[in-house]
Design a protein around this motif. Sequence first.
Motif, short mmCIF file in Angstrom:
data_model
loop_
_atom_site.label_atom_id
_atom_site.label_comp_id
_atom_site.label_asym_id
_atom_site.label_seq_id
_atom_site.Cartn_x
_atom_site.Cartn_y
_atom_site.Cartn_z
N ALA A 1 -16.19 31.83 34.73
CA ALA A 1 -15.96 31.05 33.92
C ALA A 1 -14.68 31.58 32.06
N GLY A 2 -15.30 32.64 32.26
CA GLY A 2 -14.74 32.90 30.80
C GLY A 2 -12.28 33.12 31.30
N ASP A 3 -12.50 32.99 32.43
CA ASP A 3 -11.08 33.06 32.77
C ASP A 3 -10.12 32.08 32.64
N GLY A 4 -10.87 30.97 31.77
CA GLY A 4 -10.26 30.01 31.37
C GLY A 4 -9.53 30.03 30.60
N TYR A 5 -8.67 29.15 29.94
CA TYR A 5 -8.08 29.22 28.83
C TYR A 5 -9.01 28.78 27.74
N LYS A 6 -8.68 29.06 26.69
CA LYS A 6 -9.26 28.59 25.19
C LYS A 6 -8.16 27.59 24.00
N VAL A 7 -8.22 26.47 23.97
CA VAL A 7 -7.81 26.30 22.60
C VAL A 7 -7.71 26.61 21.10
N ASP A 8 -7.10 27.11 20.10
CA ASP A 8 -7.70 26.87 19.16
C ASP A 8 -7.41 25.65 18.02
N LEU A 9 -7.97 24.89 18.28
CA LEU A 9 -8.08 23.21 17.35
C LEU A 9 -7.66 24.20 15.62
N SER A 10 -8.08 24.80 15.43
CA SER A 10 -8.11 24.92 13.84
C SER A 10 -6.65 25.64 13.82
N ALA A 11 -5.62 25.94 15.05
CA ALA A 11 -4.26 26.47 15.02
C ALA A 11 -3.27 24.77 15.06
N LEU A 12 -3.99 24.28 15.55
CA LEU A 12 -3.24 22.69 16.21
C LEU A 12 -2.80 22.07 14.77
N ASP A 13 -4.61 21.85 13.90
CA ASP A 13 -4.82 21.26 12.74
C ASP A 13 -3.80 21.93 11.83
N GLN A 14 -3.27 23.49 12.05
CA GLN A 14 -2.58 23.91 10.83
C GLN A 14 -1.09 23.31 11.35
N VAL A 15 -0.76 23.47 12.52
CA VAL A 15 0.60 22.61 12.72
C VAL A 15 0.99 21.47 12.34
N ILE A 16 -0.28 20.14 12.31
CA ILE A 16 -0.59 19.13 12.19
C ILE A 16 -0.21 19.19 10.37
N ARG A 17 -1.02 20.34 10.01
CA ARG A 17 -0.47 20.01 8.12
C ARG A 17 1.05 20.33 8.01
N LYS A 18 1.29 21.13 9.08
CA LYS A 18 2.34 21.64 8.45
C LYS A 18 3.39 20.66 8.47
N LEU A 19 3.44 20.11 9.96
CA LEU A 19 4.14 18.91 9.88
C LEU A 19 4.22 17.79 9.34
N ASN A 20 3.09 17.29 8.52
CA ASN A 20 2.99 16.03 7.81
C ASN A 20 3.75 16.76 6.17
N GLY A 21 3.91 18.17 6.04
CA GLY A 21 4.39 18.43 4.93
C GLY A 21 5.66 18.54 4.72
N ILE A 22 6.54 19.13 6.07
CA ILE A 22 7.32 18.63 6.90
C ILE A 22 8.47 17.28 6.91
N ILE A 23 7.73 15.97 6.95
CA ILE A 23 8.16 15.11 6.89
C ILE A 23 7.86 14.31 6.16
N GLY A 24 7.04 14.45 5.06
CA GLY A 24 7.23 14.41 3.90
C GLY A 24 8.39 14.97 3.11
N ASP A 25 9.19 16.20 2.91
CA ASP A 25 9.97 16.50 3.14
C ASP A 25 10.81 16.20 3.34
N LEU A 26 11.08 15.26 4.84
CA LEU A 26 12.43 14.82 5.22
C LEU A 26 12.82 13.89 4.78
N GLY A 27 11.06 13.03 4.55
CA GLY A 27 11.32 11.45 3.48
C GLY A 27 12.21 11.61 2.20
N LYS A 28 12.02 13.06 1.12
CA LYS A 28 12.64 12.71 0.12
C LYS A 28 14.23 13.45 0.65
N ALA A 29 14.62 14.16 1.79
CA ALA A 29 15.87 13.98 1.88
C ALA A 29 16.02 13.22 2.34
#
Length: 146
Positions: A2-30
Amino acid sequence: MAGDGYKVDLSALDQVIRKLNGIIGDLGKANADTKSNTYLPPGALGTSVAGQCTTSGNTSGGRFEEAEALTSAHAEMKDYLESVVAHLESVMDDFGTKTKKAHGAYQDAEADTSNAMHGANQVSTSSSSSSSGIGAGSSAGSMSGV
């Protein structure tokens, strides 16, 4: 196994989402900047008035073609920049939406796996304790860390 499976780091995905929201906010200003802060009023680069070129000081008559060409080029570039920023906003929004969906799917799968593990633990504990009582404590103890 069972240890051979992949593990997804949900906190890393949370961080990506936060950064994307920042980029989208900056694009709104642009986007706002390309629409309003790049405004060039008519005649800002010079105009031709009744046979006189007003910017060059030349009074021999004719059109101020350079000013017209620059104004036209500015308008074309402004439109192009607005379309590029709009496209980037669309791409980032789409990527953000898909990232959020993936995060939710992985989170749901993790919850389902956790529930299945705990549900299997409860079934095995109740069936072993009702059958003979031998090993019931060891079976419950082995799953307590999960």
